[in-house]
Scaffold this motif. Structure first.
Motif, PDB file in Angstrom:
ATOM      1  N   UNK A   1       0.868  -1.174   0.136  1.00 40.50           N
ATOM      2  CA  UNK A   1       0.155  -0.053   0.037  1.00 40.50           C
ATOM      3  C   UNK A   1       0.842   1.097   0.118  1.00 40.50           C
ATOM      4  N   UNK A   2       0.357   2.485   0.295  1.00 38.06           N
ATOM      5  CA  UNK A   2       1.128   3.462   0.265  1.00 38.06           C
ATOM      6  C   UNK A   2       0.301   4.669   1.262  1.00 38.06           C
ATOM      7  N   UNK A   3       0.995   5.468   1.855  1.00 37.76           N
ATOM      8  CA  UNK A   3       0.406   6.652   2.664  1.00 37.76           C
ATOM      9  C   UNK A   3       0.653   7.875   1.501  1.00 37.76           C
ATOM     10  N   UNK A   4      -0.175   8.824   2.040  1.00 35.42           N
ATOM     11  CA  UNK A   4      -0.177  10.117   1.180  1.00 35.42           C
ATOM     12  C   UNK A   4      -0.371  11.147   2.124  1.00 35.42           C
ATOM     13  N   UNK A   5       0.417  12.180   2.138  1.00 41.93           N
ATOM     14  CA  UNK A   5       0.360  13.452   3.224  1.00 41.93           C
ATOM     15  C   UNK A   5       0.519  14.554   2.485  1.00 41.93           C
ATOM     16  N   UNK A   6      -0.361  15.595   2.897  1.00 51.96           N
ATOM     17  CA  UNK A   6      -0.030  16.790   2.299  1.00 51.96           C
ATOM     18  C   UNK A   6      -0.740  17.894   3.056  1.00 51.96           C
ATOM     19  N   UNK A   7      -0.140  19.181   3.040  1.00 49.45           N
ATOM     20  CA  UNK A   7      -0.489  20.257   4.134  1.00 49.45           C
ATOM     21  C   UNK A   7       0.794  21.229   4.123  1.00 49.45           C
ATOM     22  N   UNK A   8       2.003  20.797   4.435  1.00 52.05           N
ATOM     23  CA  UNK A   8       3.118  21.556   4.701  1.00 52.05           C
ATOM     24  C   UNK A   8       4.146  21.242   3.595  1.00 52.05           C
ATOM     25  N   UNK A   9       5.389  21.493   3.707  1.00 49.52           N
ATOM     26  CA  UNK A   9       6.253  21.187   2.474  1.00 49.52           C
ATOM     27  C   UNK A   9       6.402  19.632   2.458  1.00 49.52           C
ATOM     28  N   UNK A  10       6.689  19.491   1.015  1.00 45.28           N
ATOM     29  CA  UNK A  10       6.740  17.972   0.658  1.00 45.28           C
ATOM     30  C   UNK A  10       7.660  17.311   1.624  1.00 45.28           C
ATOM     31  N   UNK A  11       8.761  17.621   1.990  1.00 44.63           N
ATOM     32  CA  UNK A  11       9.673  17.040   2.789  1.00 44.63           C
ATOM     33  C   UNK A  11       9.069  16.646   4.110  1.00 44.63           C
ATOM     34  N   UNK A  12       8.336  17.833   4.677  1.00 47.32           N
ATOM     35  CA  UNK A  12       7.746  17.744   6.137  1.00 47.32           C
ATOM     36  C   UNK A  12       6.845  16.663   6.049  1.00 47.32           C
ATOM     37  N   UNK A  13       5.972  16.773   4.987  1.00 44.24           N
ATOM     38  CA  UNK A  13       4.854  15.616   4.925  1.00 44.24           C
ATOM     39  C   UNK A  13       5.422  14.246   4.667  1.00 44.24           C
ATOM     40  N   UNK A  14       6.446  14.154   4.052  1.00 46.09           N
ATOM     41  CA  UNK A  14       6.909  12.882   4.185  1.00 46.09           C
ATOM     42  C   UNK A  14       7.648  12.584   5.443  1.00 46.09           C
ATOM     43  N   UNK A  15       8.240  13.335   6.241  1.00 43.77           N
ATOM     44  CA  UNK A  15       8.678  13.058   7.542  1.00 43.77           C
ATOM     45  C   UNK A  15       7.564  12.658   8.540  1.00 43.77           C
ATOM     46  N   UNK A  16       6.598  13.354   8.466  1.00 41.72           N
ATOM     47  CA  UNK A  16       5.359  13.137   9.307  1.00 41.72           C
ATOM     48  C   UNK A  16       4.876  11.568   9.013  1.00 41.72           C
ATOM     49  N   UNK A  17       4.875  11.461   7.709  1.00 45.07           N
ATOM     50  CA  UNK A  17       4.224  10.164   7.277  1.00 45.07           C
ATOM     51  C   UNK A  17       5.020   8.840   7.795  1.00 45.07           C
ATOM     52  N   UNK A  18       6.436   9.141   7.892  1.00 41.69           N
ATOM     53  CA  UNK A  18       7.333   7.952   8.199  1.00 41.69           C
ATOM     54  C   UNK A  18       7.156   7.850   9.654  1.00 41.69           C
ATOM     55  N   UNK A  19       6.799   8.907  10.522  1.00 45.00           N
ATOM     56  CA  UNK A  19       6.650   8.758  12.032  1.00 45.00           C
ATOM     57  C   UNK A  19       5.274   7.815  12.228  1.00 45.00           C
ATOM     58  N   UNK A  20       4.423   8.188  11.285  1.00 44.95           N
ATOM     59  CA  UNK A  20       3.086   7.316  11.515  1.00 44.95           C
ATOM     60  C   UNK A  20       3.164   5.888  11.217  1.00 44.95           C
ATOM     61  N   UNK A  21       4.074   5.669  10.098  1.00 45.15           N
ATOM     62  CA  UNK A  21       4.380   4.377   9.534  1.00 45.15           C
ATOM     63  C   UNK A  21       5.154   3.514  10.467  1.00 45.15           C
ATOM     64  N   UNK A  22       6.129   4.243  11.078  1.00 43.82           N
ATOM     65  CA  UNK A  22       6.828   3.638  11.842  1.00 43.82           C
ATOM     66  C   UNK A  22       6.048   3.071  13.437  1.00 43.82           C
ATOM     67  N   UNK A  23       5.241   4.073  13.480  1.00 45.00           N
ATOM     68  CA  UNK A  23       4.510   3.896  14.627  1.00 45.00           C
ATOM     69  C   UNK A  23       3.604   2.496  14.731  1.00 45.00           C
ATOM     70  N   UNK A  24       3.313   2.215  13.437  1.00 48.12           N
ATOM     71  CA  UNK A  24       2.460   1.170  12.933  1.00 48.12           C
ATOM     72  C   UNK A  24       3.096  -0.045  12.715  1.00 48.12           C
ATOM     73  N   UNK A  25       4.490  -0.070  12.969  1.00 42.79           N
ATOM     74  CA  UNK A  25       5.456  -1.314  12.920  1.00 42.79           C
ATOM     75  C   UNK A  25       5.577  -1.728  11.322  1.00 42.79           C
ATOM     76  N   UNK A  26       5.425  -0.633  10.436  1.00 44.46           N
ATOM     77  CA  UNK A  26       5.610  -1.028   9.117  1.00 44.46           C
ATOM     78  C   UNK A  26       6.941  -0.265   8.451  1.00 44.46           C
ATOM     79  N   UNK A  27       7.388  -0.860   7.423  1.00 39.84           N
ATOM     80  CA  UNK A  27       8.524   0.110   6.500  1.00 39.84           C
ATOM     81  C   UNK A  27       7.988   0.731   5.583  1.00 39.84           C
ATOM     82  N   UNK A  28       8.323   2.166   5.483  1.00 36.65           N
ATOM     83  CA  UNK A  28       8.198   3.169   4.440  1.00 36.65           C
ATOM     84  C   UNK A  28       9.379   3.351   3.538  1.00 36.65           C
ATOM     85  N   UNK A  29       9.084   3.842   2.329  1.00 34.12           N
ATOM     86  CA  UNK A  29      10.052   4.215   1.371  1.00 34.12           C
ATOM     87  C   UNK A  29       9.500   5.511   1.143  1.00 34.12           C
ATOM     88  N   UNK A  30      10.373   6.567   1.236  1.00 34.71           N
ATOM     89  CA  UNK A  30       9.741   7.869   0.887  1.00 34.71           C
ATOM     90  C   UNK A  30      10.124   8.261  -0.519  1.00 34.71           C
TER      91      UNK A  30
END
Lengths: 141, 141, 141, 141
Positions: free
Chosen positions: B112-141
């Motif tokens: 699957x994938x996560x999509x985050x938007x609202x701040x800069x693209x890099x900040x969006x990605x950083x926030x997404x990674x925090x969520x993905x790690x909290x769920x015990x999954x591996x993310x690729x930015x």
């Protein structure tokens, strides 16, 4: 008054709880704002992959026309070509059946809509109403 | 292994928490399954109404191409007409920038994938990674 | 459990063989995965050029709605505007008649769908079932 | 002379074999007829779900314009807005890069096209040529 994310979450959780209580099939629930834009959505495990579009279509038609699912269905049954034309102007995004529920504030103004899909249209609408009431809002089926 | 609604909720909540911790603008977060279909979405209060489509576009392109946001951006920068054409074949639903994060299982398969938007693209990605790690999954930015 | 390309090939070959055995018109057969995405397709010599879209539409609606062709047809006959609206939200890609066959794993979860077109809808479905059984899968017409 | 399903199968199988021999990423291969309509398609296990649309876009543009992928890419690089406009008139279905290979008969008339995607555009095209040659046809990259 808009619908906060907090309220949207309550609507979704309580709709899903009601669905399990009624022993319905897995449900999908969307909450749209007064402009017809998505605030929140959840699809239960086991629901078919395309359920977002159906839930969205029920709620989107409700907001855009200011007419809940039951009224849309009556119009579709009496004048099918009209609802087909409506669907054309809204880019094919309208699903005119119960399960699309209008949300109103205390003065009766539309503030958004809920769309539920997964079981029969009437059960979808009943579950939605439970969620809407749990959030302290008034729904029009 | 699919992504359960429970895991999707964790990803979204922890992404939003991370956003507030980083003092980002209001975020919107979507979680898609391995077929690019929406499992869950939330838009924070104060975010612009059209954020669902942006969050979805970041995640959708990631799943459909098997290529995360950063790789899509590099391709778009090097060969703009290619990503424009890709957007054509996917009905205009691809937003090729960071904030689209691929989710992989332990064997490396895309789930699957996560999509985050609202701040800069890099900040969006950083926030997404925090969520993905909290769920015990591996993310690729 | 996903459908491997090897299994998809078996489904297609055996469906086409069954069609010749039943002396049907030239068939076209598509196999979609659990997200509604094409794994494999073949159109027999002599079939009309537009058969991909029909085969795809039968299988795509089945996956997206979690409802096989026969159930879709019953809904379309009882509530035509509903299936028209469903077609709208899925970009006009749904063909609600037999020949769209759901594939399920041993636990009953949908893992994809087969779409067959070329002869009568019922013959299309019968040929599909022969292919599905030859691949050791369970089909729902 | 049209392309028979038998020839299309050969093209696909030999393209996939070549891909494995070259140690490419999982490939997806489509064969279109002289009208741009799908004859056959296969997506290898492990390829991203959206690969049908990319493979199709490479082949479709080749047939519709009578111009193979490399020539389309040159035009896109020299005059991006022209290929964007072309994409508009063909409903967004054109992907103007190598991997779209024109098929010609002995007199040079276009009889269809092959579209390959999964690795770099150049590798995609090389694998396609192996498949086309194995089928006894002439390809234009």
């Amino acid at each position: 008054m808009g619908i906060s994310l907090r309220k949207a979450r309550t609507i979704i959780r309580k709709t899903l709880e009601k669905g399990r209580e009624m022993e319905l099939k897995p449900l999908s629930v969307v909450v749209l704002d007064a402009g017809g834009h998505v605030i929140a959505f959840e699809r239960e495990d086991g629901a078919a992959p395309g359920r977002f579009a159906i839930a969205h279509g029920k709620a989107y038609g409700s907001v855009m026309l200011g007419m809940a699912g039951t009224a849309q269905m009556q119009r579709a049954e009496g004048q099918a070509y009209f609802m087909a034309a409506v669907n054309g102007v809204y880019g094919g995004q309208v699903v005119p059946v119960p399960g699309g529920v209008l949300l109103r504030d205390r003065k009766g103004a539309v503030i958004g809509a809920v769309g539920v899909t997964g079981d029969t249209s009437d059960n979808d609408a009943a579950a939605a109403m439970a969620g809407i009431e749990a959030a302290g809002l008034a729904g029009e089926i």
